[in-house]
Design an enzyme around this catalytic site. Structure first.
Site, short mmCIF file in Angstrom:
data_model
loop_
_atom_site.label_atom_id
_atom_site.label_comp_id
_atom_site.label_asym_id
_atom_site.label_seq_id
_atom_site.Cartn_x
_atom_site.Cartn_y
_atom_site.Cartn_z
N TYR A 92 0.82 -1.21 0.00
CA TYR A 92 0.00 0.00 0.00
C TYR A 92 0.86 1.26 0.00
O TYR A 92 0.35 2.36 0.01
CB TYR A 92 -0.91 0.01 1.25
CG TYR A 92 -0.11 -0.10 2.52
CD1 TYR A 92 0.45 1.05 3.09
CD2 TYR A 92 0.13 -1.32 3.13
CE1 TYR A 92 1.22 0.96 4.23
CE2 TYR A 92 0.91 -1.42 4.27
CZ TYR A 92 1.45 -0.29 4.81
OH TYR A 92 2.24 -0.36 5.94
N LEU A 121 6.15 0.38 -2.15
CA LEU A 121 6.41 -0.76 -3.04
C LEU A 121 5.39 -0.85 -4.18
O LEU A 121 5.51 -1.71 -5.05
CB LEU A 121 6.39 -2.07 -2.23
CG LEU A 121 7.56 -2.26 -1.26
CD1 LEU A 121 7.27 -3.37 -0.27
CD2 LEU A 121 8.86 -2.56 -2.01
N GLU A 125 11.51 -4.69 4.98
CA GLU A 125 10.52 -4.02 5.83
C GLU A 125 10.89 -4.06 7.31
O GLU A 125 10.18 -3.51 8.14
CB GLU A 125 9.13 -4.63 5.63
CG GLU A 125 8.61 -4.55 4.20
CD GLU A 125 8.30 -3.13 3.76
OE1 GLU A 125 8.79 -2.17 4.39
OE2 GLU A 125 7.57 -2.97 2.77
#
Ligand SMILES: *[C@@H]1O[C@H](CO)[C@@H](O)[C@H](O)[C@H]1NC(C)=O
Ligand SMILES: *[C@@H]1O[C@H](CO)[C@@H](O)[C@H](O)[C@H]1NC(C)=O
Length: 173
Positions: free
Chosen positions: A26, A29, A101
């Site tokens: 979201y 990426l 991440e």
């Protein structure tokens, strides 16, 4: 030794293993966003775009920290139904994304329910528009942040002016 076993256990719970997995992105990426090139880099593994999708429940999508990082906060019921993209990824790409991440410290990877928007017409495996799918999402289990502003759809280049900065601990590749 003991510590590393405990850490492995924690990582396996918070970043579960999957052979072919779906991941909902979201933020940076997504196609056209500053980290999309990492999804296309086959030395990280395979990522195949499936469809655009929207979270079934509303979530606060905020831009936070001095790096202006987008975070979906794991606080369903507040914010907006967030738009993003579902990818099918192999284990190698999932491992890369976990590292990139910072799972489980910066983000935690859990499953989320999504409503398919426009499918990538054609393929039998393409989810149908309107159908409900599950995918992994990197979100933040961080209940204490003030929700100054939440977004429906992240755009690093949007008129909020909060330019994304790659944190020093994220590989430039
Ligand atoms: C792809 O990833 C590899 C491994 O991290 C890196 O060496 C290479 O420069 C990357 N390629 C691009 C185009 O980013
Ligand atoms: C909210 O605003 C404060 C003060 O400007 C800022 O320090 C904080 O990072 C913001 N939080 C979020 C989630 O945007």
């Amino acid at each position: 030794m003991k510590g590393s076993i405990v850490l492995t256990l924690i990582v396996s719970v918070v970043c579960p293993v999957a052979h072919m997995a779906r991941v909902f992105v979201y933020g940076t990426l997504k196609k056209g966003q500053p980290n999309y090139f990492r999804m296309e880099n086959t030395s990280h593994g395979q990522a195949e775009f499936l469809t655009r999708a929207r979270t079934v429940e509303p979530y606060p999508l905020v831009i936070a920290t001095k790096y202006n990082i987008p975070f979906l906060l794991n606080r369903p019921g507040t914010g907006q139904r967030v738009l993003g993209e579902i990818y099918r990824v192999d284990q190698k790409m999932l491992d890369f994304l976990d590292r990139f991440e910072g799972c489980p410290e910066r983000y935690q990877r859990t499953e989320i329910k999504l409503e398919v928007q426009d499918g990538d017409d054609g393929g039998e495996n393409t989810p149908k528009p309107g159908s409900i799918e599950e995918a992994f999402v990197y979100s933040k289990h961080e209940p204490e942040w003030p929700l100054n502003q939440t977004y429906e759809s992240y755009d690093a280049y949007g008129d909020h002016g909060l330019t994304y900065v790659l944190p020093e601990d994220r590989s430039p590749e």
